[in-house]
Motif scaffolding. Structure first.
Motif, PDB file in Angstrom:
ATOM      1  N   ARG A 128       3.892 132.974  68.480  1.00  0.00           N
ATOM      2  CA  ARG A 128       3.128 131.553  69.187  1.00  0.00           C
ATOM      3  C   ARG A 128       2.955 130.406  68.412  1.00  0.00           C
ATOM      4  N   SER A 129       2.215 130.796  67.002  1.00  0.00           N
ATOM      5  CA  SER A 129       1.962 129.881  66.206  1.00  0.00           C
ATOM      6  C   SER A 129       2.792 129.351  65.317  1.00  0.00           C
ATOM      7  N   LEU A 130       4.207 130.138  65.046  1.00  0.00           N
ATOM      8  CA  LEU A 130       5.256 129.771  64.441  1.00  0.00           C
ATOM      9  C   LEU A 130       6.146 128.742  65.203  1.00  0.00           C
ATOM     10  N   PHE A 131       6.398 129.189  66.621  1.00  0.00           N
ATOM     11  CA  PHE A 131       7.492 128.511  67.623  1.00  0.00           C
ATOM     12  C   PHE A 131       6.718 127.565  68.212  1.00  0.00           C
ATOM     13  N   ALA A 132       5.650 127.723  68.675  1.00  0.00           N
ATOM     14  CA  ALA A 132       4.913 126.899  69.851  1.00  0.00           C
ATOM     15  C   ALA A 132       4.077 125.855  69.371  1.00  0.00           C
ATOM     16  N   GLU A 133       2.884 126.320  69.149  1.00  0.00           N
ATOM     17  CA  GLU A 133       1.762 125.653  68.662  1.00  0.00           C
ATOM     18  C   GLU A 133       1.878 125.057  67.276  1.00  0.00           C
ATOM     19  N   GLY A 134       2.670 125.900  66.405  1.00  0.00           N
ATOM     20  CA  GLY A 134       3.027 125.121  65.204  1.00  0.00           C
ATOM     21  C   GLY A 134       4.242 124.345  64.919  1.00  0.00           C
ATOM     22  N   ALA A 135       5.283 124.880  64.863  1.00  0.00           N
ATOM     23  CA  ALA A 135       6.605 124.062  64.677  1.00  0.00           C
ATOM     24  C   ALA A 135       7.104 123.244  65.703  1.00  0.00           C
ATOM     25  N   PHE A 136       6.976 123.742  66.924  1.00  0.00           N
ATOM     26  CA  PHE A 136       7.527 123.097  68.153  1.00  0.00           C
ATOM     27  C   PHE A 136       6.454 121.679  68.339  1.00  0.00           C
ATOM     28  N   THR A 137       5.313 122.141  68.365  1.00  0.00           N
ATOM     29  CA  THR A 137       4.362 121.143  68.599  1.00  0.00           C
ATOM     30  C   THR A 137       4.427 119.819  67.567  1.00  0.00           C
ATOM     31  N   ALA A 138       4.393 120.355  66.292  1.00  0.00           N
ATOM     32  CA  ALA A 138       4.473 119.366  65.312  1.00  0.00           C
ATOM     33  C   ALA A 138       5.648 118.468  65.215  1.00  0.00           C
ATOM     34  N   ALA A 139       6.782 119.106  65.778  1.00  0.00           N
ATOM     35  CA  ALA A 139       7.858 118.378  65.605  1.00  0.00           C
ATOM     36  C   ALA A 139       8.269 117.400  67.091  1.00  0.00           C
ATOM     37  N   PHE A 140       7.610 118.201  68.205  1.00  0.00           N
ATOM     38  CA  PHE A 140       7.840 117.459  69.481  1.00  0.00           C
ATOM     39  C   PHE A 140       6.963 116.466  69.902  1.00  0.00           C
ATOM     40  N   VAL A 141       5.572 116.572  69.526  1.00  0.00           N
ATOM     41  CA  VAL A 141       4.731 115.610  69.902  1.00  0.00           C
ATOM     42  C   VAL A 141       4.935 114.238  69.238  1.00  0.00           C
ATOM     43  N   PRO A 142       5.086 114.121  67.796  1.00  0.00           N
ATOM     44  CA  PRO A 142       5.618 112.698  67.193  1.00  0.00           C
ATOM     45  C   PRO A 142       6.831 112.048  68.032  1.00  0.00           C
ATOM     46  N   LEU A 143       7.713 112.775  68.193  1.00  0.00           N
ATOM     47  CA  LEU A 143       8.777 112.207  68.964  1.00  0.00           C
ATOM     48  C   LEU A 143       8.588 111.959  70.278  1.00  0.00           C
ATOM     49  N   PHE A 144       7.948 112.579  71.210  1.00  0.00           N
ATOM     50  CA  PHE A 144       7.484 112.210  72.318  1.00  0.00           C
ATOM     51  C   PHE A 144       6.500 110.941  72.545  1.00  0.00           C
ATOM     52  N   SER A 145       5.481 111.053  71.585  1.00  0.00           N
ATOM     53  CA  SER A 145       4.386 109.926  71.433  1.00  0.00           C
ATOM     54  C   SER A 145       5.450 108.555  71.201  1.00  0.00           C
ATOM     55  N   GLN A 146       6.208 108.729  70.178  1.00  0.00           N
ATOM     56  CA  GLN A 146       7.082 107.517  69.841  1.00  0.00           C
ATOM     57  C   GLN A 146       7.767 106.892  70.953  1.00  0.00           C
ATOM     58  N   LYS A 147       8.413 107.993  71.751  1.00  0.00           N
ATOM     59  CA  LYS A 147       9.338 107.539  72.779  1.00  0.00           C
ATOM     60  C   LYS A 147       8.676 106.725  73.951  1.00  0.00           C
ATOM     61  N   LEU A 148       7.472 107.327  74.106  1.00  0.00           N
ATOM     62  CA  LEU A 148       6.321 106.927  75.057  1.00  0.00           C
ATOM     63  C   LEU A 148       6.132 105.371  74.575  1.00  0.00           C
ATOM     64  N   ILE A 149       6.065 104.953  73.663  1.00  0.00           N
ATOM     65  CA  ILE A 149       5.825 103.697  73.121  1.00  0.00           C
ATOM     66  C   ILE A 149       7.338 102.668  73.082  1.00  0.00           C
ATOM     67  N   THR A 150       8.418 103.316  72.686  1.00  0.00           N
ATOM     68  CA  THR A 150       9.724 102.338  72.496  1.00  0.00           C
ATOM     69  C   THR A 150      10.419 102.764  73.785  1.00  0.00           C
ATOM     70  N   GLU A 151      10.434 103.695  74.512  1.00  0.00           N
ATOM     71  CA  GLU A 151      11.286 103.695  75.621  1.00  0.00           C
ATOM     72  C   GLU A 151      10.679 103.914  77.073  1.00  0.00           C
ATOM     73  N   GLY A 152       9.422 104.259  77.052  1.00  0.00           N
ATOM     74  CA  GLY A 152       9.022 104.223  78.445  1.00  0.00           C
ATOM     75  C   GLY A 152       8.637 105.742  78.961  1.00  0.00           C
ATOM     76  N   LYS A 153       7.870 105.907  79.894  1.00  0.00           N
ATOM     77  CA  LYS A 153       7.408 107.177  80.256  1.00  0.00           C
ATOM     78  C   LYS A 153       8.621 107.956  80.867  1.00  0.00           C
ATOM     79  N   LYS A 154       9.402 107.307  81.786  1.00  0.00           N
ATOM     80  CA  LYS A 154      10.564 108.101  82.333  1.00  0.00           C
ATOM     81  C   LYS A 154      11.439 108.708  81.361  1.00  0.00           C
ATOM     82  N   LYS A 155      11.857 107.888  80.462  1.00  0.00           N
ATOM     83  CA  LYS A 155      13.068 108.649  79.553  1.00  0.00           C
ATOM     84  C   LYS A 155      12.169 109.535  78.660  1.00  0.00           C
ATOM     85  N   SER A 156      10.906 109.454  78.369  1.00  0.00           N
ATOM     86  CA  SER A 156      10.190 110.478  77.502  1.00  0.00           C
ATOM     87  C   SER A 156      10.179 111.819  78.432  1.00  0.00           C
TER      88      SER A 156
END
Length: 529
Positions: free
Chosen positions: A52-80
């Motif tokens: 869980r710490s390796l794949f989910a709360e660790g690696a996946f969250t660390a990689a996913f959240v910045p990409l998702f947050s940046q998409k919210l700013i640049t591409e909007g909610k629907k595409k995110s």
């Protein structure tokens, strides 16, 4: 939402989660104690939580959240949200295969994870059965972590922070509904873990529905894998598996080696680590979770000065909250464990041995919390490779000191090795950020941390003096009724915190006016909303 408010929101609910977690652990100690059954159960509990710490709360969250947050700013909610739906489909597919594979080969997994069980066929069989019951929790909790990452990106920290409470309450309920009617109590607790994962998914789905976020699964996995944004996500996940999960990797090494120490050792380390997890989870996790989306957005907007100020505040909060917590754990280790766990099958000898491990863990607690505050600086920039390099060194240090210290000092030596690794990890992050020009300790911040340390030491001396005085008057308060010694313990803890605030105020570590201004501003913002 300010960093302080985000940390306070997530940390506040996490504190409630930790309190219910202690109630859960008290039930475990009462029914399982510290022996064969508890050792087997804790291995089954640690296995899904490791991944869980390796794949989910660790690696996946660390990689996913910045990409998702940046998409919210640049591409909007629907595409995110479309990107998120594709990402969770990939996550579910591969984790389902992973879980099925482990279910098939579970006997061999248990022998690797706990080689000390090999001489006891009954223990191996029990641990294998329990692991097969609990391991699907990995799939469910990974989806929960994904849902939480989306909510955090929308700066909705409360609902994700309450999700772990469901696990604790489900296990507590199982102590009354399942455990008394089963020949082996551990089976009841194991079943509750997997059930809790399903309940947490439903809880966070409700939270996502409230902000009109609908995640739809996609079955065309091969087609999704060919998309550039998904490839970028996986490129960041791969190194993050090690980089973000270093703490859990060290814990697994500890489990493997401590299983060789003797019966009860796994349980002593588990209970000590659970107490350490209170400030680490409340402070460290809150800072890390709150900091990542904020830093990601600031760096995307090229607000370099603002991002460095945010990092300074995160480090300051981490030190201010973790150092006094570590000192209190060191000076009140034995009464803390006595009050929480010494009942049922948990003996006074178990209390003593667990307290030694807690002291060893507590020394390294501030280092781990500070690392939690510094790590998002790399992940927010999309750099998941550097933490891997750091983790390789930390892993080697932890493993080497485990081997050196476990023979002369047993389970305490293993806990001490984890603490030594924490100091090495912190040194690497501080040096790595400074070398790259991302961030460095200012003289003012360093002086403030030194003052915090001095105030915490003075607090510890004051608490020890008060405890000695009470013991002299009462003739040993830990021999009293639970309610009496609990009240005395609360008095000591509260007095310690008051002492710390007084010392910190005198040393000008705390600015009361600034705190009041922040609090008033927060209340006005809340009222306006």
């Amino acid at each position: 939402m300010s960093l302080f408010k985000s940390i306070a929101t997530f940390g506040g609910f996490t504190l409630i989660s930790r309190i219910t977690g202690f109630a859960r652990d008290m039930a475990l100690a009462n029914f399982l104690g510290a022996g064969m059954a508890s050792d087997a159960f804790f291995v089954s509990f640690k296995l899904p939580n490791l991944f869980r710490s390796l794949f989910a709360e660790g690696a996946f969250t660390a990689a996913f959240v910045p990409l998702f947050s940046q998409k919210l700013i640049t591409e909007g909610k629907k595409k995110s949200i479309f990107f998120a739906s594709q990402a969770v489909s990939i996550l579910f597919f591969f984790l389902l295969l992973f879980v099925l594979l482990f279910e098939i080969f579970m006997p061999y997994v248990v022998q690797v994870l706990a080689p000390g069980f090999a001489g006891d066929a009954g223990k191996i069989e029990l641990a294998t059965n329990l692991c097969r019951i609990t391991f699907p929790f990995l799939l469910f909790i990974s989806i929960v972590s994904f849902q939480a990452g989306i909510l955090n990106s929308f700066e909705k920290f409360a609902m994700p922070a309450t999700a772990p409470i469901i696990l604790n309450l489900t296990m507590i309920v199982s102590a009354f509904v399942l455990v008394p009617f089963l020949p082996v109590p551990a089976y009841g607790f194991a079943s509750a873990i997997t059930l809790a994962g399903i309940l947490e998914i439903l809880w966070l789905k409700y939270a996502l529905d409230k902000i009109d976020v609908k995640i739809k699964p996609y079955v065309h996995i091969k087609k999704i894998m060919q998309k550039d944004e998904i490839k970028t996500l996986f490129k960041r996940i791969a190194p993050g598996v090690v980089g973000a999960g270093i703490y859990q990797i060290n814990m697994v090494v500890d489990t493997i080696l401590v299983s060789l120490v003797g019966t009860g050792a796994i349980s002593w380390l588990y209970y000590a680590n659970r107490l350490q997890q209170l400030p680490l989870g409340v402070v460290g996790a809150a800072i890390s979770v709150a900091l990542l989306p904020i830093l990601s957005k600031q760096l995307k907007a090229q607000n370099t000065t603002e991002s460095k100020q945010t990092q300074d505040k995160a480090v300051e909060y981490a030190a201010l909250l973790s150092i006094p917590a570590a000192v209190l754990m060191i000076v009140l280790a034995r009464p803390m464990i006595n009050i929480l766990f010494e009942h049922g099958k948990f003996s006074s000898a178990d209390t003593l041995k667990t307290s030694y491990a807690l002291i060893a863990y507590a020394v390294g607690l501030p280092c781990y919390v500070l690392v939690k505050a510094l790590m998002p600086n790399f992940f927010a920039r999309g750099d998941t490779v550097t933490p891997v390099k750091f983790s390789a060194v930390v892993f080697a240090v932890n493993f080497s000191f485990n081997l050196m210290l476990m023979i002369p000092f047993g389970h305490v030596g293993i806990a001490s090795a984890t603490t030594i690794a924490a100091f090495v990890s912190l040194a690497q992050y501080v040096y790595g950020l400074k070398k790259r020009g991302f961030w460095s300790f200012s003289k003012a911040l360093m002086l403030k941390i030194v003052k915090i340390f001095c105030a915490a030491v003075l607090m510890g001396i004051s608490v020890l003096a008060m405890e000695k005085g009470i013991n002299t008057i009462c003739g040993g308060y830990l021999q009293y009724h639970f309610f009496v010694k609990f009240c005395i313990f609360c008095f000591l803890g509260a007095s310690g915190l008051i002492c710390f605030f007084i010392y910190a105020f005198v040393m000008r570590v705390l600015d009361i006016k600034e705190f009041v201004r922040t609090f008033v501003k927060r209340r006005k913002t809340g009222n306006a909303g």
